[in-house]
Enzyme design. Structure first.
Site, PDB file in Angstrom:
ATOM      1  N   HIS A 168      11.105  22.990  35.799  1.00 13.15           N
ATOM      2  CA  HIS A 168      10.508  23.848  36.835  1.00 13.15           C
ATOM      3  C   HIS A 168       9.462  24.821  36.309  1.00 13.15           C
ATOM      4  O   HIS A 168       8.776  25.474  37.090  1.00 13.15           O
ATOM      5  CB  HIS A 168      11.586  24.660  37.570  1.00 13.15           C
ATOM      6  CG  HIS A 168      12.146  25.781  36.746  1.00 13.15           C
ATOM      7  ND1 HIS A 168      13.164  25.598  35.843  1.00 13.15           N
ATOM      8  CD2 HIS A 168      11.827  27.100  36.674  1.00 13.15           C
ATOM      9  CE1 HIS A 168      13.456  26.741  35.259  1.00 13.15           C
ATOM     10  NE2 HIS A 168      12.654  27.672  35.731  1.00 13.15           N
TER      11      HIS A 168
HETATM   12  C1  UD1 Z   1      10.743  31.812  39.020  1.00  7.67           C
HETATM   13  C2  UD1 Z   1      10.421  32.621  37.769  1.00  7.67           C
HETATM   14  C3  UD1 Z   1      10.776  31.824  36.526  1.00  7.67           C
HETATM   15  C4  UD1 Z   1      12.211  31.348  36.573  1.00  7.67           C
HETATM   16  C5  UD1 Z   1      12.478  30.633  37.888  1.00  7.67           C
HETATM   17  C6  UD1 Z   1      13.947  30.342  37.980  1.00  7.67           C
HETATM   18  C7  UD1 Z   1       8.485  34.134  38.020  1.00  7.67           C
HETATM   19  C8  UD1 Z   1       7.073  34.353  37.644  1.00  7.67           C
HETATM   20  N1  UD1 Z   1       9.002  32.937  37.689  1.00  7.67           N
HETATM   21  O1  UD1 Z   1       9.921  30.678  38.990  1.00  7.67           O
HETATM   22  O2  UD1 Z   1      10.622  32.635  35.375  1.00  7.67           O
HETATM   23  O3  UD1 Z   1      12.436  30.484  35.506  1.00  7.67           O
HETATM   24  O4  UD1 Z   1      12.117  31.459  38.991  1.00  7.67           O
HETATM   25  O5  UD1 Z   1      14.239  29.301  38.824  1.00  7.67           O
HETATM   26  O6  UD1 Z   1       9.095  34.996  38.589  1.00  7.67           O
HETATM   27  N2  UD1 Z   1      10.630  27.768  46.443  1.00  7.67           N
HETATM   28  C9  UD1 Z   1      11.301  27.255  47.521  1.00  7.67           C
HETATM   29  N3  UD1 Z   1      12.537  27.768  47.791  1.00  7.67           N
HETATM   30  C10 UD1 Z   1      13.134  28.727  47.048  1.00  7.67           C
HETATM   31  C11 UD1 Z   1      12.434  29.247  45.969  1.00  7.67           C
HETATM   32  C12 UD1 Z   1      11.168  28.757  45.677  1.00  7.67           C
HETATM   33  O7  UD1 Z   1      10.806  26.389  48.229  1.00  7.67           O
HETATM   34  O8  UD1 Z   1      14.271  29.128  47.346  1.00  7.67           O
HETATM   35  C13 UD1 Z   1       9.284  27.214  46.140  1.00  7.67           C
HETATM   36  C14 UD1 Z   1       8.166  27.930  46.877  1.00  7.67           C
HETATM   37  O9  UD1 Z   1       7.194  26.992  47.183  1.00  7.67           O
HETATM   38  C15 UD1 Z   1       7.605  28.853  45.815  1.00  7.67           C
HETATM   39  C16 UD1 Z   1       7.803  28.033  44.540  1.00  7.67           C
HETATM   40  O10 UD1 Z   1       9.044  27.351  44.735  1.00  7.67           O
HETATM   41  O11 UD1 Z   1       6.280  29.176  46.037  1.00  7.67           O
HETATM   42  C17 UD1 Z   1       7.859  28.828  43.276  1.00  7.67           C
HETATM   43  O12 UD1 Z   1       8.796  29.882  43.405  1.00  7.67           O
HETATM   44  P1  UD1 Z   1       8.605  31.244  42.568  1.00  7.67           P
HETATM   45  O13 UD1 Z   1       9.748  32.134  42.835  1.00  7.67           O
HETATM   46  O14 UD1 Z   1       7.231  31.753  42.765  1.00  7.67           O
HETATM   47  O15 UD1 Z   1       8.638  30.779  41.067  1.00  7.67           O
HETATM   48  P2  UD1 Z   1       9.650  29.830  40.305  1.00  7.67           P
HETATM   49  O16 UD1 Z   1       8.908  28.629  39.851  1.00  7.67           O
HETATM   50  O17 UD1 Z   1      10.880  29.631  41.078  1.00  7.67           O
HETATM   51  N1  UDP Z   2      21.186  26.254  37.708  1.00  6.75           N
HETATM   52  C1  UDP Z   2      21.995  25.893  38.770  1.00  6.75           C
HETATM   53  N2  UDP Z   2      21.641  24.805  39.518  1.00  6.75           N
HETATM   54  C2  UDP Z   2      20.550  24.043  39.234  1.00  6.75           C
HETATM   55  C3  UDP Z   2      19.743  24.422  38.125  1.00  6.75           C
HETATM   56  C4  UDP Z   2      20.086  25.537  37.398  1.00  6.75           C
HETATM   57  O1  UDP Z   2      23.013  26.533  39.028  1.00  6.75           O
HETATM   58  O2  UDP Z   2      20.296  23.086  39.972  1.00  6.75           O
HETATM   59  C5  UDP Z   2      21.558  27.447  36.932  1.00  6.75           C
HETATM   60  C6  UDP Z   2      21.704  27.206  35.451  1.00  6.75           C
HETATM   61  O3  UDP Z   2      22.986  26.703  35.155  1.00  6.75           O
HETATM   62  C7  UDP Z   2      21.448  28.591  34.878  1.00  6.75           C
HETATM   63  C8  UDP Z   2      20.404  29.145  35.814  1.00  6.75           C
HETATM   64  O4  UDP Z   2      20.500  28.390  37.017  1.00  6.75           O
HETATM   65  O5  UDP Z   2      22.607  29.386  34.953  1.00  6.75           O
HETATM   66  C9  UDP Z   2      19.056  28.961  35.182  1.00  6.75           C
HETATM   67  O6  UDP Z   2      18.060  29.153  36.105  1.00  6.75           O
HETATM   68  P1  UDP Z   2      16.645  28.453  36.023  1.00  6.75           P
HETATM   69  O7  UDP Z   2      16.694  27.259  35.154  1.00  6.75           O
HETATM   70  O8  UDP Z   2      16.193  28.297  37.416  1.00  6.75           O
HETATM   71  O9  UDP Z   2      15.754  29.624  35.397  1.00  6.75           O
HETATM   72  P2  UDP Z   2      15.383  30.096  33.930  1.00  6.75           P
HETATM   73  O10 UDP Z   2      16.636  30.296  33.172  1.00  6.75           O
HETATM   74  O11 UDP Z   2      14.479  29.075  33.336  1.00  6.75           O
HETATM   75  O12 UDP Z   2      14.628  31.361  34.155  1.00  6.75           O
END
Ligand code: UD1
Ligand code: UDP
Length: 369
Positions: A216
């Site tokens: 992601h």
């Molecule tokens: C964010 C964090 C990243 C973290 C990740 C965990 C920042 C800059 N990045 O990235 O460090 O690793 O969360 O998962 O804060 N979306 C949905 N539904 C949701 C959430 C997101 O559809 O519930 C989609 C939307 O299109 C959104 C995109 O995902 O624009 C990205 O979401 P965003 O929260 O901006 O960043 P992440 O890639 O999730």
């Molecule tokens: N995680 C989860 N379901 C998923 C993917 C990740 O519960 O489908 C959990 C994972 O076990 C960990 C946390 O989400 O505890 C990590 O989040 P993510 O990978 O989204 O973010 P990052 O750690 O890279 O910021």
């Protein structure tokens, strides 16, 4: 004492669950802390948010700011304005933030501008890649925090290198390795984690022989070539061994935009923490670009092939538990082939002893007294 916890993204729910439980435990003997949870709304799908509150019994957020999606600047700015309103109304003694997302930075900045002390859980981590939004968020958050709760000695060293521990009269912060709250979470919740019917079925279908993958990070999803390389390599591996990929919505959307297709990978919706713990416990190895999942692979004694060019969790790479392969097709395939013949023994305890949550609460109380 009133603490405001600002969270909004999936990994923060996992981390905050641990500290909320520690606060709860503290209050059972001596009610001292009122925790007010502010959910920024950064992650909003039920399987990216609600499921964690339900399974991990995190107290319901007192505020949901509903700020999700959009560009980083706009998202962070809107959060900043709304969090400030909450802080002015609630007047907390401290603000607690986790990790390195936009919600982390917005929470820390809103508090610091109102002279409210900030506690940063997962301080001191660095990838040394300023193109990552996470690196910007964590460096700025550390700079304005009062409590810098580090999960590793590497994090302490990074802060030392930035001059944090230099003795000056004006220093009024605490830098300490308290352990990693994600280790606390893995230890505690793995005892409770019953898999859902869907995951049980998928595991049976795979004959309990599979790799777990997650993708992601923006550095992979927003670069078509990198994403194509990763997907093709995992698809090739999935020709022989099942690869289960709970797909983050960001990646799902982008894959649609790029018109990419999976051939053999078993793609599923994001799963809750209990299903994730089950997958981590049973898989043969992990392929990921996630920060948290790299460590969880280690907690569950699984080798991790990291789909990034660098990692904050360098101790795992140095000790041979984690293999950095970037988004290079050949390196991903080669790493998988080497895994098949390699025996890795997981013997050390690199992330504390499962008391990070309690340590954090104690330090905050001591600091506020
Ligand atoms: C964010 C964090 C990243 C973290 C990740 C965990 C920042 C800059 N990045 O990235 O460090 O690793 O969360 O998962 O804060 N979306 C949905 N539904 C949701 C959430 C997101 O559809 O519930 C989609 C939307 O299109 C959104 C995109 O995902 O624009 C990205 O979401 P965003 O929260 O901006 O960043 P992440 O890639 O999730
Ligand atoms: N995680 C989860 N379901 C998923 C993917 C990740 O519960 O489908 C959990 C994972 O076990 C960990 C946390 O989400 O505890 C990590 O989040 P993510 O990978 O989204 O973010 P990052 O750690 O890279 O910021």
């Amino acid at each position: 004492m009133k603490i405001i916890t600002v969270i909004g993204a999936r990994p923060q729910f996992v981390k905050a669950a641990v500290v909320s439980r520690a606060i709860d435990k503290y209050n059972q003997s001596d009610k001292q802390i009122e925790e007010v949870i502010v959910h920024t709304g950064q992650h909003y799908d039920a399987n990216m948010s609600d499921v964690f509150f339900e399974e991990m019994k995190i107290p319901k957020p007192h505020y949901n700011l509903h700020i999700g999606g959009g560009q980083h600047g706009a998202m962070t700015g809107q959060m900043l304005a709304k969090i400030e309103e909450v802080l002015l109304q609630e007047k907390p003694n401290a603000v607690l933030v986790y990790g390195d997302t936009n919600s982390t930075l917005a929470g820390a900045l809103a508090a610091a501008k109102l002279h409210i002390p900030v506690a940063h859980v997962e301080a001191g981590l660095r990838s040394f890649n300023m193109r990552m939004p996470e690196e910007i968020n964590r460096i700025l958050t550390d700079r304005i925090s009062t409590w810098l709760f580090c999960p590793t000695n590497t994090a302490i060293d990074n802060l030392k290198d930035e001059g944090f521990l230099r003795k000056t009269a004006g220093n009024k912060y605490l830098v300490e390795n308290v352990g990693d709250v994600m280790y606390d979470a893995a230890l505690f919740y793995k005892k409770l984690a019953l898999p859902s019917g869907e995951i049980s079925h998928i595991l049976k279908e795979a004959n309990h022989k599979f790799y777990l993958a997650t993708i992601h990070r923006a550095e992979n999803t927003d670069d078509k070539e990198r994403l194509m390389n990763i997907i093709s390599a995992l698809d090739k591996i999935a020709d022989n061994v099942r690869v289960i990929l709970p797909l983050h919505p960001r990646t799902r959307n982008i894959i649609k935009q790029y018109n990419l297709h999976f051939k053999h990978i078993k793609v599923i919706d994001p799963v809750g923490y209990f299903d994730m713990v089950t997958l981590l416990g049973q898989c043969q190895a992990v392929f990921t670009d996630s920060g948290g999942v790299q460590k969880e692979a280690y907690f569950f004694h699984k080798p991790c092939i990291t789909l990034r060019d660098e990692t904050e969790w360098v101790e795992l790479v140095e000790r041979g538990y984690n293999f950095l392969v970037g988004a290079d097709y050949d390196k991903i395939i080669q790493a998988q082939q080497e895994l098949v013949i390699k025996e890795i023994s997981f013997s050390e305890q690199l992330y504390g002893d499962g008391t990070a949550g309690v340590n954090i609460v104690q330090r905050i109380i001591e600091g506020l007294r």
